[in-house]
Design an enzyme around this catalytic site. Structure first.
Site, PDB file in Angstrom:
ATOM      1  N   CYS A 134      64.714  42.801 -10.075  1.00 44.59           N
ATOM      2  CA  CYS A 134      65.571  41.856 -10.791  1.00 44.59           C
ATOM      3  C   CYS A 134      67.005  41.885 -10.263  1.00 44.59           C
ATOM      4  O   CYS A 134      67.680  40.863 -10.278  1.00 44.59           O
ATOM      5  CB  CYS A 134      65.521  42.110 -12.292  1.00 44.59           C
ATOM      6  SG  CYS A 134      64.026  41.373 -13.032  1.00 44.59           S
TER       7      CYS A 134
ATOM      8  N   HIS B 263      67.244  37.899 -20.005  1.00 35.76           N
ATOM      9  CA  HIS B 263      66.309  38.556 -20.928  1.00 35.76           C
ATOM     10  C   HIS B 263      66.790  38.619 -22.378  1.00 35.76           C
ATOM     11  O   HIS B 263      66.115  39.180 -23.230  1.00 35.76           O
ATOM     12  CB  HIS B 263      65.954  39.950 -20.405  1.00 35.76           C
ATOM     13  CG  HIS B 263      65.225  39.907 -19.090  1.00 35.76           C
ATOM     14  ND1 HIS B 263      64.017  39.270 -18.939  1.00 35.76           N
ATOM     15  CD2 HIS B 263      65.545  40.383 -17.862  1.00 35.76           C
ATOM     16  CE1 HIS B 263      63.612  39.383 -17.674  1.00 35.76           C
ATOM     17  NE2 HIS B 263      64.519  40.039 -17.000  1.00 35.76           N
TER      18      HIS B 263
ATOM     19  N   CYS C 167      71.520  40.952 -16.575  1.00 30.78           N
ATOM     20  CA  CYS C 167      70.163  41.127 -17.116  1.00 30.78           C
ATOM     21  C   CYS C 167      70.056  40.339 -18.422  1.00 30.78           C
ATOM     22  O   CYS C 167      69.074  39.652 -18.674  1.00 30.78           O
ATOM     23  CB  CYS C 167      69.880  42.590 -17.427  1.00 30.78           C
ATOM     24  SG  CYS C 167      70.269  43.786 -16.143  1.00 30.78           S
TER      25      CYS C 167
HETATM   26  C1  HEC Z   1      67.745  35.272 -13.054  1.00 30.36           C
HETATM   27  C2  HEC Z   1      66.988  35.800 -14.158  1.00 30.36           C
HETATM   28  C3  HEC Z   1      66.788  37.306 -14.252  1.00 30.36           C
HETATM   29  C4  HEC Z   1      67.759  38.280 -14.244  1.00 30.36           C
HETATM   30  C5  HEC Z   1      69.258  38.131 -14.078  1.00 30.36           C
HETATM   31  C6  HEC Z   1      67.068  39.524 -14.487  1.00 30.36           C
HETATM   32  N1  HEC Z   1      65.725  39.317 -14.594  1.00 30.36           N
HETATM   33 FE1  HEC Z   1      64.333  40.650 -15.115  1.00 30.36          FE
HETATM   34  N2  HEC Z   1      62.875  39.272 -14.864  1.00 30.36           N
HETATM   35  C7  HEC Z   1      63.068  37.958 -14.517  1.00 30.36           C
HETATM   36  C8  HEC Z   1      61.780  37.324 -14.269  1.00 30.36           C
HETATM   37  C9  HEC Z   1      61.560  35.881 -13.846  1.00 30.36           C
HETATM   38  C10 HEC Z   1      60.795  38.318 -14.505  1.00 30.36           C
HETATM   39  C11 HEC Z   1      59.269  38.153 -14.366  1.00 30.36           C
HETATM   40  C12 HEC Z   1      58.625  39.184 -13.466  1.00 30.36           C
HETATM   41  C13 HEC Z   1      59.123  39.182 -12.047  1.00 30.36           C
HETATM   42  O1  HEC Z   1      58.948  38.174 -11.346  1.00 30.36           O
HETATM   43  O2  HEC Z   1      59.709  40.191 -11.599  1.00 30.36           O
HETATM   44  C14 HEC Z   1      61.525  39.508 -14.888  1.00 30.36           C
HETATM   45  C15 HEC Z   1      60.928  40.686 -15.271  1.00 30.36           C
HETATM   46  C16 HEC Z   1      61.591  41.785 -15.758  1.00 30.36           C
HETATM   47  C17 HEC Z   1      60.951  42.945 -16.338  1.00 30.36           C
HETATM   48  C18 HEC Z   1      59.461  43.093 -16.575  1.00 30.36           C
HETATM   49  C19 HEC Z   1      59.152  42.390 -17.851  1.00 30.36           C
HETATM   50  C20 HEC Z   1      57.706  42.436 -18.234  1.00 30.36           C
HETATM   51  O3  HEC Z   1      57.421  42.807 -19.369  1.00 30.36           O
HETATM   52  O4  HEC Z   1      56.874  42.110 -17.384  1.00 30.36           O
HETATM   53  C21 HEC Z   1      61.921  43.844 -16.646  1.00 30.36           C
HETATM   54  C22 HEC Z   1      61.746  45.203 -17.257  1.00 30.36           C
HETATM   55  C23 HEC Z   1      63.190  43.246 -16.240  1.00 30.36           C
HETATM   56  N3  HEC Z   1      62.946  41.997 -15.736  1.00 30.36           N
HETATM   57  C24 HEC Z   1      64.414  43.854 -16.383  1.00 30.36           C
HETATM   58  C25 HEC Z   1      65.611  43.299 -15.878  1.00 30.36           C
HETATM   59  C26 HEC Z   1      66.850  44.019 -15.789  1.00 30.36           C
HETATM   60  C27 HEC Z   1      67.082  45.449 -16.232  1.00 30.36           C
HETATM   61  C28 HEC Z   1      67.761  43.159 -15.245  1.00 30.36           C
HETATM   62  C29 HEC Z   1      69.188  43.436 -14.836  1.00 30.36           C
HETATM   63  C30 HEC Z   1      69.379  44.416 -13.768  1.00 30.36           C
HETATM   64  C31 HEC Z   1      67.090  41.900 -15.047  1.00 30.36           C
HETATM   65  N4  HEC Z   1      65.783  42.033 -15.413  1.00 30.36           N
HETATM   66  C32 HEC Z   1      67.692  40.749 -14.567  1.00 30.36           C
HETATM   67  C33 HEC Z   1      64.290  37.327 -14.435  1.00 30.36           C
HETATM   68  C34 HEC Z   1      65.512  37.970 -14.444  1.00 30.36           C
END
Ligand code: HEC
Length: 292
Positions: A253, A211, A207
């Protein structure tokens, strides 16, 4: 391991943009690693510092609005924007469920201090008796069970979505105030942080890779939002009226990382939410932002 190893899993277009991301993709900033002995509040502060180094001139209140994200893909929109009717309908459904009288004459309001007003912004909470992290959805189900009512599946977003949205809306504008007050509570916080920082799935990313380390950058068409600020605008209203909970986003995610997602309401996701929410402490909460 060369960074192309993960990057090849992304689309060509994504790859072209992503290649501009420095090799630090895998490596968490030492400030994040060195946090183990720090208090949760110190960790929150150093996370903010790391994010400010990534996105100079911005602050936590910018990140929650998606300002860190040049593509504005994750921009949250207040309740009174385009989808107002829809949001209002969903809150009305939630209110009905909230006000519904149980067979014993009580209702959900009876289970919470101040009839549930300004309470949701303190969740998730660590519950000393059971040594568990309790989320908003769990707290609602605890109340239903206590009064002999049928619990609602976390995945049942048609029912739990509006109800949790209404409960959270009773805290709208309230600053998020998650407490990690004891050693046991910090154990859960630490477990949540460990999961946030662990590389998972076929993509072998954490994550934090997206992020924290690459916050503010673009991956394919999508902006990578900063973890600080992510927890305050839930649940989200998706096009078509589906209500998306925060843990459902965690699952999305995890899938994106090529990992089998943990179940909604599992200890893993609850601990992750505890850590994830804590680092947004102090930011004002807002229900049913519109997700585009
Ligand atoms: C490869 C990159 C990547 C990884 C690894 C990743 N994310 Fe994300 N995340 C994104 C993207 C791109 C978005 C944009 C919204 C969507 O398409 O889901 C997002 C959106 C989010 C959001 C919403 C943010 C908002 O304000 O709209 C949250 C909360 C989040 N991620 C939490 C996590 C968590 C917890 C993990 C680990 C389990 C994680 N992400 C792993 C790319 C990633």
């Amino acid at each position: 391991m060369p960074s192309s190893h993960i990057l090849k899993h992304f689309s060509r277009a994504a790859l072209a943009v992503t290649l501009s991301i420095p090799l630090g993709w895998y490596v968490l900033p030492s400030a994040v690693h060195a946090q183990t002995a720090a208090t949760p509040e110190q960790q929150r502060q150093s996370l903010i510092q790391v994010l400010q180094q990534r996105m100079p001139g911005t602050s936590a209140s910018d990140w929650m609005l998606g300002a860190s994200n040049p593509a504005a893909v994750v921009q949250a929109i207040p309740l009174n924007a385009d989808n107002a009717t829809n949001s209002a309908d969903i809150l009305a459904i939630g209110k009905k469920a909230w006000d519904r009288k149980f067979r014993d004459g009580k209702s959900l309001a009876n289970c919470f201090p101040n009839a549930g007003k300004r309470v949701a912004a303190t969740y998730p909470q660590f519950e000393p008796k059971t040594k568990m992290v309790v989320t908003v959805e769990m707290a609602i189900n605890r109340c239903l069970a206590l009064h002999g009512e049928t619990e609602i599946e976390a995945a049942n977003s048609a029912v739990m979505g509006p109800l949790s949205a209404y409960f959270r809306s009773l805290s709208d504008g309230q600053r998020l105030m998650v407490r990690v007050a004891t050693v046991q509570a910090q154990g859960k916080f630490d477990a949540g942080r460990a999961l946030f920082q662990r590389r998972i799935g076929q993509q072998d990313v954490a994550c934090a890779s997206c992020h924290v380390q690459n916050a503010g950058k673009i991956l394919g068409q999508q902006g990578l939002s900063a973890v600080v600020g992510q927890a305050v605008t839930w649940p989200r209203l998706q096009p078509g009226g589906r209500v998306l909970g925060l843990q459902m986003q965690f699952q999305r995610c995890m899938q994106r990382s090529g990992a089998e997602p943990f179940a909604l309401g599992s200890e893993e996701l609850n601990n992750l939410e505890y850590y994830h929410a804590f680092v947004s402490n102090g930011l004002p909460t807002r229900t049913l932002a519109v997700q585009r």
